[in-house]
Design a protein around this motif. Sequence first.
Motif, PDB file in Angstrom:
ATOM      1  N   SER A 148       0.878  -1.304  -0.082  1.00  0.00           N
ATOM      2  CA  SER A 148      -0.120  -0.034   0.177  1.00  0.00           C
ATOM      3  C   SER A 148       0.771   1.225   0.099  1.00  0.00           C
ATOM      4  O   SER A 148       1.796   1.355   0.768  1.00  0.00           O
ATOM      5  CB  SER A 148      -0.846  -0.067   1.405  1.00  0.00           C
ATOM      6  N   VAL A 149       0.566   2.104  -0.978  1.00  0.00           N
ATOM      7  CA  VAL A 149       1.131   3.532  -1.078  1.00  0.00           C
ATOM      8  C   VAL A 149       0.409   4.690  -0.832  1.00  0.00           C
ATOM      9  O   VAL A 149       0.556   5.761  -0.841  1.00  0.00           O
ATOM     10  CB  VAL A 149       1.990   3.644  -2.176  1.00  0.00           C
ATOM     11  N   LYS A 150      -0.670   4.449  -0.158  1.00  0.00           N
ATOM     12  CA  LYS A 150      -2.018   5.231   0.053  1.00  0.00           C
ATOM     13  C   LYS A 150      -1.429   6.351   0.984  1.00  0.00           C
ATOM     14  O   LYS A 150      -1.899   7.684   0.565  1.00  0.00           O
ATOM     15  CB  LYS A 150      -3.090   4.762   0.516  1.00  0.00           C
ATOM     16  N   GLU A 151      -0.475   6.402   2.001  1.00  0.00           N
ATOM     17  CA  GLU A 151      -0.272   7.541   2.764  1.00  0.00           C
ATOM     18  C   GLU A 151       0.723   8.463   1.875  1.00  0.00           C
ATOM     19  O   GLU A 151       0.833   9.609   2.464  1.00  0.00           O
ATOM     20  CB  GLU A 151       0.785   6.739   3.755  1.00  0.00           C
ATOM     21  N   GLY A 180      -0.991  12.352  -2.779  1.00  0.00           N
ATOM     22  CA  GLY A 180      -0.967  13.748  -2.624  1.00  0.00           C
ATOM     23  C   GLY A 180      -0.064  14.576  -1.836  1.00  0.00           C
ATOM     24  O   GLY A 180      -0.046  15.903  -1.672  1.00  0.00           O
ATOM     25  N   LYS A 181       1.096  13.988  -1.653  1.00  0.00           N
ATOM     26  CA  LYS A 181       2.169  14.444  -0.905  1.00  0.00           C
ATOM     27  C   LYS A 181       3.073  15.074  -1.736  1.00  0.00           C
ATOM     28  O   LYS A 181       3.158  14.681  -3.003  1.00  0.00           O
ATOM     29  CB  LYS A 181       3.094  13.452   0.013  1.00  0.00           C
ATOM     30  N   ARG A 216       9.469  15.903  -5.362  1.00  0.00           N
ATOM     31  CA  ARG A 216      10.208  16.654  -6.396  1.00  0.00           C
ATOM     32  C   ARG A 216       9.381  17.604  -7.191  1.00  0.00           C
ATOM     33  O   ARG A 216       9.281  17.611  -8.476  1.00  0.00           O
ATOM     34  CB  ARG A 216      10.684  15.547  -7.327  1.00  0.00           C
ATOM     35  N   GLY A 217       8.538  18.614  -6.421  1.00  0.00           N
ATOM     36  CA  GLY A 217       7.825  19.470  -7.003  1.00  0.00           C
ATOM     37  C   GLY A 217       6.533  19.033  -7.390  1.00  0.00           C
ATOM     38  O   GLY A 217       5.744  19.969  -8.213  1.00  0.00           O
ATOM     39  N   ARG A 218       6.242  17.901  -7.516  1.00  0.00           N
ATOM     40  CA  ARG A 218       4.749  17.486  -7.984  1.00  0.00           C
ATOM     41  C   ARG A 218       3.964  16.782  -6.816  1.00  0.00           C
ATOM     42  O   ARG A 218       4.478  16.295  -5.720  1.00  0.00           O
ATOM     43  CB  ARG A 218       5.074  16.482  -8.888  1.00  0.00           C
ATOM     44  N   ARG A 219       2.737  16.747  -6.892  1.00  0.00           N
ATOM     45  CA  ARG A 219       1.789  15.951  -6.016  1.00  0.00           C
ATOM     46  C   ARG A 219       0.976  15.018  -6.697  1.00  0.00           C
ATOM     47  O   ARG A 219       0.012  15.181  -7.203  1.00  0.00           O
ATOM     48  CB  ARG A 219       0.906  17.132  -5.087  1.00  0.00           C
ATOM     49  N   SER A 251      11.426   8.884   0.395  1.00  0.00           N
ATOM     50  CA  SER A 251      11.511   9.342   1.693  1.00  0.00           C
ATOM     51  C   SER A 251      11.463  10.956   1.635  1.00  0.00           C
ATOM     52  O   SER A 251      11.675  11.438   2.582  1.00  0.00           O
ATOM     53  CB  SER A 251      12.953   8.672   2.204  1.00  0.00           C
ATOM     54  N   GLU A 252      11.651  11.361   0.392  1.00  0.00           N
ATOM     55  CA  GLU A 252      11.733  12.954   0.131  1.00  0.00           C
ATOM     56  C   GLU A 252      10.291  13.398   0.230  1.00  0.00           C
ATOM     57  O   GLU A 252      10.032  14.621   0.267  1.00  0.00           O
ATOM     58  CB  GLU A 252      12.274  13.315  -0.978  1.00  0.00           C
ATOM     59  N   ALA A 253       9.162  12.660   0.127  1.00  0.00           N
ATOM     60  CA  ALA A 253       7.670  13.108   0.438  1.00  0.00           C
ATOM     61  C   ALA A 253       7.459  13.893   1.541  1.00  0.00           C
ATOM     62  O   ALA A 253       7.761  13.354   2.579  1.00  0.00           O
ATOM     63  CB  ALA A 253       6.884  11.872   0.198  1.00  0.00           C
ATOM     64  N   ARG A 254       6.814  15.029   1.371  1.00  0.00           N
ATOM     65  CA  ARG A 254       6.384  15.608   2.463  1.00  0.00           C
ATOM     66  C   ARG A 254       5.015  16.303   2.473  1.00  0.00           C
ATOM     67  O   ARG A 254       4.443  16.463   0.961  1.00  0.00           O
ATOM     68  CB  ARG A 254       7.110  17.066   2.528  1.00  0.00           C
TER      69      ARG A 254
END
Length: 402
Positions: free
Chosen positions: A332-335, A338-339, A342-345, A399-402
């Motif tokens: 699962s990558v649901k979390e 939307g984060k 690299r400048g994209r969501r 791991s860069e996702a925010r």
Amino acid sequence: MSTRPRISARISAISESATLAVDAKAKAMKAAGRPVIGFGAGEPDFPTPGYIVEAAIQAAREPRFHKYTPAGGLPELKQAIADKTRRDSGYAVEASQVLVTNGGKQAVYEVFATLLDPGDEVLVVAPYWTTYPEAIKLAGGVQVDVVADESTGYLASVEQLEAARTERTKVLLFVSPSNPTGAVYSREETEAIGRWAAEHGLWVVTDEIYEHLVYGGAEFTSIATAVPELADRVVILNGVAKTYAMTGWRVGWLIGPSDVVKAATNLQSHATSNVSNVSQMAALAAVSGDLSAVAEMRTAFDRRRQTIVRMLNEIPGVFCPEPKGAFYAYPSVKELIGKELRGRRPGSSGELAELILEEAEVAVVPGEAFGTPGYFRLSYALGDDDLVEGVSRMGKLLSEAR
């Protein structure tokens, strides 16, 4: 000038195989010089065992195999498949109950074309392999999804199946071990589902192509053997592709009641006639031999399975249940949807998979292809070094996702 569509509505509705599309894109990028690592195609990275190749070479030299043979399969191969089925799952069938097909996909198409009339419903546990919906649709059937998620290890319950059943339900599609999740039903779970299907007079189509690829304490149980009262309403799908690393040889089969097999054979006689005789003789060598080749592959797959699950679960926002069979992980990558990354969501697992391919040069198949958005399928049927490198790249990026 005609305004009629050039392509029929029936064929226009078919979607391209998402797994093959991802694999093709990854290979094209590789050919262009990019170091892409692909987790897309469900294909063992081992060569076909030598004794099987030798059987094909000998067959190619025999003039009788240069001619048409029976549309339903070489008699000696049909008997060997019946013997193999009794040996491996304890299910006794006659050679006349076997139809040899051009790979497992033809068996999938032909069984639904044979069983379904327009409007008949098929219960399909999602996540599901991408070909099932298209085969059901082509046959005029209606797919009814029964969604299972990571909380149950992607296993559906009798209660869920019963809630989805209607007066139009004709077929239950039962897949264990599963592509894409690697889920394996226990003997008790298999028996309960089989008895429920028998009680309601449903047909059961069971795909057993990953029967020999189970790990740890998991055990493959054929629903046909577990519930003998299903015998007159069960069709088994199988093939040599996964067990013997023979994806390119294109030999599958279906096993079922004589009337179903006769009808499906009639269909095949007009669609393709016989499967390549050389491939059939290679398959004969495979199913007649011992299982030492698959034992070696299973050991490697098990090692990779443990590695990929551990590494995926170390990535923030990713959760991967332990697969018990086949050679797929379905995290699962649901979390992460939307984060910012690299400048994209990315707004879906499909968009996230595209970003990973572009930024990390790693190819995965998004859950949209399997009926459950918010997930990835990763095949671990690739070399150990590539597996570690690919998941490491993906983990570093995510791991860069925010």
